[in-house]
Design a protein around this motif. Structure first.
Motif, PDB file in Angstrom:
ATOM      1  N   ARG A 253      46.763  40.227  37.810  1.00  0.00           N
ATOM      2  CA  ARG A 253      46.877  38.796  37.523  1.00  0.00           C
ATOM      3  C   ARG A 253      47.278  38.548  36.057  1.00  0.00           C
ATOM      4  NH1 ARG A 253      42.716  34.714  40.531  1.00  0.00           N
ATOM      5  NH2 ARG A 253      43.473  35.065  42.664  1.00  0.00           N
ATOM      6  N   ALA A 254      46.703  39.318  35.165  1.00  0.00           N
ATOM      7  CA  ALA A 254      47.068  39.184  33.756  1.00  0.00           C
ATOM      8  C   ALA A 254      48.541  39.534  33.543  1.00  0.00           C
ATOM      9  CB  ALA A 254      46.181  40.084  32.907  1.00  0.00           C
ATOM     10  N   TRP A 255      48.998  40.607  34.237  1.00  0.00           N
ATOM     11  CA  TRP A 255      50.431  40.961  34.132  1.00  0.00           C
ATOM     12  C   TRP A 255      51.302  39.814  34.628  1.00  0.00           C
ATOM     13  CZ3 TRP A 255      53.531  41.237  38.537  1.00  0.00           C
ATOM     14  CH2 TRP A 255      54.854  41.642  38.309  1.00  0.00           C
ATOM     15  N   HIS A 256      50.873  39.225  35.750  1.00  0.00           N
ATOM     16  CA  HIS A 256      51.664  38.111  36.286  1.00  0.00           C
ATOM     17  C   HIS A 256      51.665  36.922  35.333  1.00  0.00           C
ATOM     18  CE1 HIS A 256      53.731  35.983  39.446  1.00  0.00           C
ATOM     19  NE2 HIS A 256      52.878  34.970  39.328  1.00  0.00           N
ATOM     20  N   LEU A 257      50.516  36.668  34.689  1.00  0.00           N
ATOM     21  CA  LEU A 257      50.439  35.569  33.732  1.00  0.00           C
ATOM     22  C   LEU A 257      51.346  35.827  32.534  1.00  0.00           C
ATOM     23  CD1 LEU A 257      49.067  32.943  32.770  1.00  0.00           C
ATOM     24  CD2 LEU A 257      47.318  34.376  31.735  1.00  0.00           C
ATOM     25  N   LEU A 258      51.381  37.059  32.092  1.00  0.00           N
ATOM     26  CA  LEU A 258      52.217  37.421  30.942  1.00  0.00           C
ATOM     27  C   LEU A 258      53.664  37.652  31.324  1.00  0.00           C
ATOM     28  CD1 LEU A 258      49.730  39.855  29.186  1.00  0.00           C
ATOM     29  CD2 LEU A 258      50.243  37.497  28.554  1.00  0.00           C
ATOM     30  N   ARG A 259      53.977  37.408  32.629  1.00  0.00           N
ATOM     31  CA  ARG A 259      55.359  37.521  33.123  1.00  0.00           C
ATOM     32  C   ARG A 259      55.913  38.919  32.933  1.00  0.00           C
ATOM     33  NH1 ARG A 259      58.370  32.625  33.843  1.00  0.00           N
ATOM     34  NH2 ARG A 259      56.937  30.878  33.840  1.00  0.00           N
ATOM     35  N   GLY A 260      55.074  39.873  33.034  1.00  0.00           N
ATOM     36  CA  GLY A 260      55.549  41.258  33.021  1.00  0.00           C
ATOM     37  C   GLY A 260      56.117  41.710  31.708  1.00  0.00           C
ATOM     38  N   THR A 261      55.623  41.147  30.582  1.00  0.00           N
ATOM     39  CA  THR A 261      56.185  41.507  29.266  1.00  0.00           C
ATOM     40  C   THR A 261      55.445  42.642  28.599  1.00  0.00           C
ATOM     41  OG1 THR A 261      54.798  39.829  28.239  1.00  0.00           O
ATOM     42  CG2 THR A 261      57.025  39.169  28.886  1.00  0.00           C
TER      43      THR A 261
ATOM     44  N   TYR B 105      44.557  45.736  27.989  1.00  0.00           N
ATOM     45  CA  TYR B 105      43.851  45.924  29.259  1.00  0.00           C
ATOM     46  C   TYR B 105      44.853  46.166  30.396  1.00  0.00           C
ATOM     47  CZ  TYR B 105      40.783  44.748  33.197  1.00  0.00           C
ATOM     48  OH  TYR B 105      40.073  44.773  34.382  1.00  0.00           O
ATOM     49  N   VAL B 106      45.949  45.403  30.400  1.00  0.00           N
ATOM     50  CA  VAL B 106      46.975  45.590  31.440  1.00  0.00           C
ATOM     51  C   VAL B 106      47.597  46.976  31.317  1.00  0.00           C
ATOM     52  CG1 VAL B 106      49.218  44.795  32.244  1.00  0.00           C
ATOM     53  CG2 VAL B 106      47.438  43.121  31.668  1.00  0.00           C
ATOM     54  N   ARG B 107      47.871  47.382  30.098  1.00  0.00           N
ATOM     55  CA  ARG B 107      48.484  48.705  29.888  1.00  0.00           C
ATOM     56  C   ARG B 107      47.535  49.814  30.334  1.00  0.00           C
ATOM     57  NH1 ARG B 107      53.000  51.233  29.911  1.00  0.00           N
ATOM     58  NH2 ARG B 107      53.881  49.345  28.942  1.00  0.00           N
ATOM     59  N   GLU B 108      46.250  49.606  30.091  1.00  0.00           N
ATOM     60  CA  GLU B 108      45.273  50.626  30.478  1.00  0.00           C
ATOM     61  C   GLU B 108      45.260  50.851  31.983  1.00  0.00           C
ATOM     62  OE1 GLU B 108      40.393  51.238  30.410  1.00  0.00           O
ATOM     63  OE2 GLU B 108      41.347  49.676  29.179  1.00  0.00           O
ATOM     64  N   TRP B 109      45.315  49.809  32.767  1.00  0.00           N
ATOM     65  CA  TRP B 109      45.179  49.946  34.221  1.00  0.00           C
ATOM     66  C   TRP B 109      46.520  50.036  34.951  1.00  0.00           C
ATOM     67  CZ3 TRP B 109      40.909  50.936  36.947  1.00  0.00           C
ATOM     68  CH2 TRP B 109      39.685  50.812  36.301  1.00  0.00           C
TER      69      TRP B 109
ATOM     70  N   LEU C 263      52.246  52.690  36.320  1.00  0.00           N
ATOM     71  CA  LEU C 263      53.074  51.959  37.292  1.00  0.00           C
ATOM     72  C   LEU C 263      54.154  51.147  36.592  1.00  0.00           C
ATOM     73  CD1 LEU C 263      50.273  50.695  39.711  1.00  0.00           C
ATOM     74  CD2 LEU C 263      51.741  52.710  39.961  1.00  0.00           C
ATOM     75  N   LEU C 264      53.821  50.553  35.451  1.00  0.00           N
ATOM     76  CA  LEU C 264      54.819  49.787  34.696  1.00  0.00           C
ATOM     77  C   LEU C 264      55.948  50.694  34.225  1.00  0.00           C
ATOM     78  CD1 LEU C 264      52.441  47.523  32.556  1.00  0.00           C
ATOM     79  CD2 LEU C 264      54.015  46.746  34.344  1.00  0.00           C
ATOM     80  N   ASP C 265      55.588  51.884  33.737  1.00  0.00           N
ATOM     81  CA  ASP C 265      56.609  52.812  33.274  1.00  0.00           C
ATOM     82  C   ASP C 265      57.494  53.261  34.431  1.00  0.00           C
ATOM     83  OD1 ASP C 265      55.558  52.557  30.757  1.00  0.00           O
ATOM     84  OD2 ASP C 265      54.315  54.369  30.899  1.00  0.00           O
ATOM     85  N   TYR C 266      56.869  53.532  35.595  1.00  0.00           N
ATOM     86  CA  TYR C 266      57.649  53.964  36.756  1.00  0.00           C
ATOM     87  C   TYR C 266      58.621  52.869  37.185  1.00  0.00           C
ATOM     88  CZ  TYR C 266      58.815  55.835  41.358  1.00  0.00           C
ATOM     89  OH  TYR C 266      59.499  56.314  42.452  1.00  0.00           O
ATOM     90  N   ASP C 267      58.124  51.628  37.254  1.00  0.00           N
ATOM     91  CA  ASP C 267      59.005  50.527  37.644  1.00  0.00           C
ATOM     92  C   ASP C 267      60.160  50.369  36.665  1.00  0.00           C
ATOM     93  OD1 ASP C 267      57.479  49.978  39.833  1.00  0.00           O
ATOM     94  OD2 ASP C 267      56.485  48.202  38.990  1.00  0.00           O
ATOM     95  N   SER C 268      59.854  50.531  35.370  1.00  0.00           N
ATOM     96  CA  SER C 268      60.890  50.355  34.360  1.00  0.00           C
ATOM     97  C   SER C 268      61.950  51.445  34.451  1.00  0.00           C
ATOM     98  CB  SER C 268      60.260  50.364  32.972  1.00  0.00           C
ATOM     99  OG  SER C 268      61.229  50.299  31.960  1.00  0.00           O
TER     100      SER C 268
END
Length: 570
Positions: A561-569, A485-489, A493-498
């Motif tokens: 929030r889920a990303w934050h809970l998973l610590r961005g993993t 779900y986090v990857r879907e939304w 942005l995660l790829d850009y940040d990385s």
């Protein structure tokens, strides 16, 4: 006329007889052989017509001597006497007179020497008889003197022996008395340990045995027990370097060592010093017995402190094993029985708490004290890699206050200032009615702690009941769907940040957490409003999403929030 001559001869013989009798009595009173011979030589001249020439005792007693005591230098006479041995014999040729005879002297059938007498002509028969009687009396006196000398020497030896025996008996009596005192001291100290009276009982017994004040201290100098007068009102501060030197000297010495006005012995089962036993002896009155009592008391203190440590270590191990089993799942009946053996009641509702603080020094002690102060009871505590785990009974909540907040404040107050005392976090699992549910409460406490540490305010307390949507995101620990779900939304942005080292996902999270308020979001991110506007524009461009749409904002907020809970993993 013949009758008159005969009468005179009889009177002379009677007179000589009386004189011989008197001489015999006098000789038997003498103890010195030379003095006896002097009397005998004097009697020869007085009772006969002969003259004493010399007396010769055995060679070890001075050789031949004349009546006046001078040494007789007559080698031929000495040789003749040696030739005669223990027999009488004629020595006229050696004496240089018409008649001379050597009478053998004997004492207790042992040859003593010779008495040599001389006369111009052979003396009358009665004079020879007097000489023989005189020699017999002299031999009798010499034998009596020798007997008395032996008796005297034996008496002296007996007195010396008796004195030695008396001294040995006195020493033996003292040794037996001391041995009994020491055995009694050993038995009384062993009884104090067996009575489970602890360090105070050992100190009291050493005080009763020695009459001196007694202190029991820990390794750093803290007073644990005292017996006798003069107990210090305030604990004395001990300089560490001096204390270390004292303990080192006491450990190396086979007997107690003196430390100013005290005698000190250490309780040390192996290399570690568990405690110190000290006699307060300012007058240096302690002797060997007191030193022995102190030394044996230190041995008993070693037994007692080792026993206490073993009990504590055993209880800690049993508590740790029980908590580990409770956290992984166990049956109710067995868990309650084991807890009851450790003095803990698991029949009431319990929760599991996970505590984490930056500084670990003193944390366990602070948590134990805070638990008693804030929760009004004890809890089961163990240390795990993710922090301290507390299995605590559910307390009442007077006046609506939260006991877990009280626990947090109590722990913070008991930690050293400046050591991260106020930067800790506590995750609280849901309440459980039975021990079997504590494994689930542990997982809930871990999730609550994870959310707390990942929030904008990582220090404080979070209950599992207060997690809200995070309870859904972390249900049963299965985060596969959540990551998808986090990857879907947030995937672009995660790829850009990385790739670019940017913080667009974090910006989205804070923006939505702050309710879309630009100023609050900029302050939370520590950036300027213009920078925030730029980032939000880039977020729209990269994700292709409209941040103003309600559904989009909801899904992005949940995903953030889920990303934050998973610590961005993801």
């Amino acid at each position: 006329m013949p009758c008159c001559a005969t009468d005179r001869a009889l009177r002379r013989e009677n007179e000589n007889l009386r004189r011989l009798i008197a001489l015999s009595s006098a000789l038997t009173e003498l103890l010195d052989g030379d003095e006896i011979l002097d009397r005998a030589m004097a009697a020869v001249a007085a009772l006969t017509s002969c003259s004493p020439v010399a007396t010769l005792l055995d060679e070890g007693r001075g050789g031949a001597r004349s009546p006046d005591g001078r040494r007789v230098d007559r080698p031929d006479l000495a040789a003749r006497l040696a030739e005669l041995g223990d027999a009488d014999g004629d020595v006229a040729a050696q004496a240089g007179t018409g008649w001379a005879r050597a009478f053998a002297l004997r004492a207790l059938d042992a040859h003593e020497g010779h008495l040599v007498v001389a006369c111009d002509d052979m003396p009358p028969r009665e004079h020879l008889d007097v000489l023989r009687i005189l020699v017999q009396q002299t031999n009798l006196a010499l034998g009596t003197a020798r007997l008395r000398g032996r008796e005297h020497a034996a008496a002296q030896e007996m007195r010396r022996t008796n004195a030695s025996l008396a001294e040995a008996n006195a020493g033996l009596t003292a040794a037996v008395t001391d041995l009994r005192r020491r055995r009694d001291a050993q038995e009384r100290l062993a009884a104090a340990v067996a009575a489970e009276s602890g360090e105070a009982g050992i100190a009291a017994e050493v005080h009763r045995l020695t009459g001196l004040p007694v202190a029991v201290e820990d390794a750093v100098g803290g007073l644990r027990a005292w017996a006798g007068a003069g107990r210090p009102e305030q604990p004395c501060r001990v300089e560490r370097r001096r204390r270390a030197a004292l303990l080192d000297a006491a450990c190396r010495s086979p007997v107690p060592v003196r430390d100013r006005d005290r005698l000190v012995a250490v309780a040390r089962p192996r290399e570690e010093v568990l405690g110190v036993l000290a006699l307060v002896d300012p007058g240096c009155d302690a002797g060997e017995y007191e030193t022995f009592v102190l030394q044996h008391g230190a041995l008993m203190l070693t037994v007692e402190l080792s026993h206490q440590r073993n009990l504590v270590e055993t209880e800690l191990r049993l508590r740790r094993d029980l908590v580990d089993d409770l956290l992984t799942g166990t049956d109710d009946a067995g868990a309650r029985a084991r807890a009851e053996a450790l003095g803990h009641d698991l029949t009431s509702p319990h929760r599991v708490l996970v505590l984490r603080w930056p500084a670990e020094e003193g944390l366990v002690g602070a948590v134990e004290q805070a638990t008693r102060a804030a929760l009004g009871g004890t809890a089961l505590l163990t240390r795990r890699p993710d922090g301290l785990v507390l299995v605590a009974p559910e307390p009442e909540e007077p006046n609506g206050s939260c006991p877990w907040q009280e626990l947090y404040r109590a722990v913070t107050d008991r930690l050293p200032a400046g050591a991260g005392s106020g930067a800790g976090a506590i995750g609280v699992g849901a309440v459980c009615r039975d021990p079997a549910g504590l494994a689930r409460s542990f997982l809930e406490a871990q999730r609550a702690l994870t959310v707390r540490l990942g929030s904008g305010q990582p220090s404080g307390v979070t209950r599992y009941e207060d997690l809200g949507i995070y309870r859904v995101l972390t249900v049963d620990g299965d985060d596969g769907e959540v990551r998808g779900y986090v990857r879907e939304w947030l995937g672009p942005l995660l790829d850009y940040d990385s790739t670019n080292g940017a913080e667009l996902v974090r910006t989205v999270w804070q923006y939505l957490e702050q309710g879309g308020n630009y100023d609050a979001t900029a302050r939370a991110l520590l950036i300027h409003r213009s920078t925030l506007r730029y980032r939000l524009r880039r977020i729209r461009e990269i994700s292709g999403l409209d941040l103003g749409a309600v559904d989009t904002r909801l899904n992005l907020h949940v995903a953030a929030r889920a990303w934050h809970l998973l610590r961005g993993t993801v």
